[in-house]
Design an enzyme around this catalytic site. Structure first.
Site, PDB file in Angstrom:
ATOM      1  N   THR A  38       0.863  -1.187   0.000  1.00  0.00           N
ATOM      2  CA  THR A  38       0.000   0.000   0.000  1.00  0.00           C
ATOM      3  C   THR A  38       0.893   1.228   0.000  1.00  0.00           C
ATOM      4  OG1 THR A  38      -1.677  -1.163   1.275  1.00  0.00           O
ATOM      5  CG2 THR A  38      -1.827   1.238   1.216  1.00  0.00           C
ATOM      6  N   LYS A  59      -7.487   1.533  -2.629  1.00  0.00           N
ATOM      7  CA  LYS A  59      -7.020   1.063  -1.314  1.00  0.00           C
ATOM      8  C   LYS A  59      -7.063   2.176  -0.267  1.00  0.00           C
ATOM      9  CE  LYS A  59      -4.945  -1.295   1.863  1.00  0.00           C
ATOM     10  NZ  LYS A  59      -5.614  -2.326   2.617  1.00  0.00           N
ATOM     11  N   LYS A  91      -0.131   5.392   8.355  1.00  0.00           N
ATOM     12  CA  LYS A  91       0.474   5.598   7.022  1.00  0.00           C
ATOM     13  C   LYS A  91      -0.615   5.711   5.951  1.00  0.00           C
ATOM     14  CE  LYS A  91       1.539   2.356   4.250  1.00  0.00           C
ATOM     15  NZ  LYS A  91       2.017   1.180   3.511  1.00  0.00           N
TER      16      LYS A  91
HETATM   17  P1  NAD Z   1       5.734  -5.909   7.292  1.00  0.00           P
HETATM   18  O1  NAD Z   1       6.557  -4.790   7.789  1.00  0.00           O
HETATM   19  O2  NAD Z   1       5.353  -7.025   8.212  1.00  0.00           O
HETATM   20  O3  NAD Z   1       6.454  -6.581   6.016  1.00  0.00           O
HETATM   21  C1  NAD Z   1       7.210  -5.874   5.087  1.00  0.00           C
HETATM   22  C2  NAD Z   1       8.438  -6.713   4.788  1.00  0.00           C
HETATM   23  O4  NAD Z   1       9.204  -6.079   3.785  1.00  0.00           O
HETATM   24  C3  NAD Z   1       9.342  -6.898   6.012  1.00  0.00           C
HETATM   25  O5  NAD Z   1       9.595  -8.269   6.217  1.00  0.00           O
HETATM   26  C4  NAD Z   1      10.604  -6.141   5.618  1.00  0.00           C
HETATM   27  O6  NAD Z   1      11.787  -6.687   6.174  1.00  0.00           O
HETATM   28  C5  NAD Z   1      10.567  -6.278   4.114  1.00  0.00           C
HETATM   29  N1  NAD Z   1      11.391  -5.294   3.409  1.00  0.00           N
HETATM   30  C6  NAD Z   1      11.463  -3.958   3.595  1.00  0.00           C
HETATM   31  N2  NAD Z   1      12.329  -3.415   2.728  1.00  0.00           N
HETATM   32  C7  NAD Z   1      12.798  -4.446   1.976  1.00  0.00           C
HETATM   33  C8  NAD Z   1      13.712  -4.527   0.908  1.00  0.00           C
HETATM   34  N3  NAD Z   1      14.371  -3.448   0.473  1.00  0.00           N
HETATM   35  N4  NAD Z   1      13.967  -5.732   0.367  1.00  0.00           N
HETATM   36  C9  NAD Z   1      13.345  -6.841   0.828  1.00  0.00           C
HETATM   37  N5  NAD Z   1      12.445  -6.832   1.834  1.00  0.00           N
HETATM   38  C10 NAD Z   1      12.196  -5.641   2.406  1.00  0.00           C
HETATM   39  O7  NAD Z   1       4.447  -5.247   6.644  1.00  0.00           O
HETATM   40  P2  NAD Z   1       3.076  -5.995   6.261  1.00  0.00           P
HETATM   41  O8  NAD Z   1       2.130  -5.907   7.392  1.00  0.00           O
HETATM   42  O9  NAD Z   1       3.390  -7.310   5.656  1.00  0.00           O
HETATM   43  O10 NAD Z   1       2.521  -4.976   5.153  1.00  0.00           O
HETATM   44  C11 NAD Z   1       3.101  -4.923   3.859  1.00  0.00           C
HETATM   45  C12 NAD Z   1       2.286  -3.963   3.018  1.00  0.00           C
HETATM   46  O11 NAD Z   1       0.936  -4.455   2.951  1.00  0.00           O
HETATM   47  C13 NAD Z   1       2.206  -2.540   3.587  1.00  0.00           C
HETATM   48  O12 NAD Z   1       2.273  -1.620   2.539  1.00  0.00           O
HETATM   49  C14 NAD Z   1       0.852  -2.511   4.280  1.00  0.00           C
HETATM   50  O13 NAD Z   1       0.317  -1.198   4.330  1.00  0.00           O
HETATM   51  C15 NAD Z   1       0.046  -3.438   3.399  1.00  0.00           C
HETATM   52  N6  NAD Z   1      -1.061  -4.117   4.072  1.00  0.00           N
HETATM   53  C16 NAD Z   1      -0.893  -4.690   5.289  1.00  0.00           C
HETATM   54  C17 NAD Z   1      -1.978  -5.319   5.901  1.00  0.00           C
HETATM   55  C18 NAD Z   1      -1.834  -5.984   7.256  1.00  0.00           C
HETATM   56  O14 NAD Z   1      -2.880  -6.345   7.849  1.00  0.00           O
HETATM   57  N7  NAD Z   1      -0.632  -6.173   7.775  1.00  0.00           N
HETATM   58  C19 NAD Z   1      -3.228  -5.362   5.266  1.00  0.00           C
HETATM   59  C20 NAD Z   1      -3.354  -4.801   3.991  1.00  0.00           C
HETATM   60  C21 NAD Z   1      -2.256  -4.172   3.400  1.00  0.00           C
END
Ligand code: NAD
Length: 299
Positions: free
Chosen positions: A96, A171, A246
């Site tokens: 997102t 979104k 965010k």
């Molecule tokens: P998270 O922080 O758990 O996961 C993100 C991952 O990306 C982490 O493991 C991090 O180490 C990795 N990362 C960051 N930079 C990186 C790079 N340069 N190379 C490789 N890996 C890298 O976040 P999340 O909860 O999984 O959310 C991910 C996305 O999905 C966000 O944009 C969030 O807004 C969206 N989202 C989350 C949810 C939820 O319920 N958690 C629901 C809908 C959407």
């Protein structure tokens, strides 16, 4: 079966990649946090040790990253996706992020002759684990058709929202509804408590009345009524308050840029900002119930 590179194996990415493996796809995962790719390997995927390795792993590259700057660096950096993906690979960003970055990266991908989709999701970690996510997809219809099969391994509802960036537009509008409705539900339970109305009773009534909404019936912020909601696990995220903040900020940024009045979205953003400022950003976003309720007050 498709060969897929998956970058970003966090709360959402890890179960999404695992579902792709379960559906028979060959998935090479990478994350900057040590051990996350290895965890995918134990589920039948492959552990890429570098980002270029994951970017070059297959005919599709999927990213699930925290925010816009991460997406820019993962796609546009020297070690990034555009520099290393196979010719003709389909690129799908499920993070997102802001509409502007999504369109910027999609243009850079098109200049490098890649099809790219922005495909953010709704449904949370539960939806990611149960492969029941909703995907809101921006980009060309042909690329959307190419993506359907792999998206269907991770989600149930897959909607084409229009050209590049429109998935992100859908979104942030959706999450503005969610942030504001979560606060409304928290206020209602807090008021009910002060009026001597049991939380379960309010839940039973509102779940069948006009106050019904996802924040109430699927993700109730009060411990008890909904077994799967983070309220029953001391608000361990789930979807963190910092992530909700965010998304609300992204909505406010887009509202400012398009001169749209969003007064409730603005208040919700400020309340989540205050909650996060109290050091609660790592809690699930439904934990804002604690902030709104405060401690029990005798009146
Ligand atoms: P998270 O922080 O758990 O996961 C993100 C991952 O990306 C982490 O493991 C991090 O180490 C990795 N990362 C960051 N930079 C990186 C790079 N340069 N190379 C490789 N890996 C890298 O976040 P999340 O909860 O999984 O959310 C991910 C996305 O999905 C966000 O944009 C969030 O807004 C969206 N989202 C989350 C949810 C939820 O319920 N958690 C629901 C809908 C959407």
């Amino acid at each position: 079966m498709a060969t897929i590179g998956f970058i970003g194996l966090g709360n959402m990415g890890a179960p999404m990649a695992a579902n792709l493996v379960k559906a028979g796809h060959l998935v090479s995962g990478f994350d900057i946090v040590a051990g996350r790719a290895e965890a995918l390997r134990t589920k039948g995927g492959r552990a890429a040790t570098t980002m270029p390795e994951a970017a070059a792993a297959g005919e599709i590259v999927i990213t699930m990253l925290p925010a816009g700057p991460d997406v820019r660096s993962v796609y546009l950096g020297d070690a990034g996706v555009l520099a290393h993906a196979h010719k003709g690979a389909l690129l799908i960003d499920c993070s997102t992020i802001d509409v502007e970055t999504a369109r910027w990266v999609a243009t850079a991908a098109a200049d490098a002759r890649f099809d790219m989709l922005d495909a953010p999701v709704s449904g949370g970690v539960i939806g990611a684990k149960t492969a029941s996510l909703t995907f809101m997809v921006g980009g060309d219809v042909e690329a959307f058709d190419r993506a359907r099969l792999v998206l269907a391994a991770m989600g149930q509802t897959i909607v084409h929202a229009g050209p590049a960036g429109n998935g992100q537009a859908a979104k942030i509008c959706n999450n503005m509804i969610l942030g504001a409705s979560m606060i409304a539900v928290c206020e209602a339970f807090s008021l009910a408590e002060r009026l001597g109305l049991a939380a379960q009773t309010l839940f039973d009534i509102s779940a069948k009345s006009s106050g019904q909404c996802w924040a109430l019936t699927s993700y109730c912020p009060v411990p008890g009524p909904v077994a799967a909601s983070p309220a029953n696990r001391d608000y361990v995220a789930g979807f963190t308050a910092a992530m909700m903040l965010k998304d609300l900020r992204l909505a406010q940024q887009a509202a400012g840029a398009s001169a749209a009045a969003t007064p409730l979205g603005s208040v919700a953003t400020n309340l989540y900002q205050l909650f996060v400022d109290e050091g609660m950003g790592g809690l699930d976003f439904s934990g804002i119930y604690r902030f709104i309720r405060k401690r029990e007050v005798k009146i």
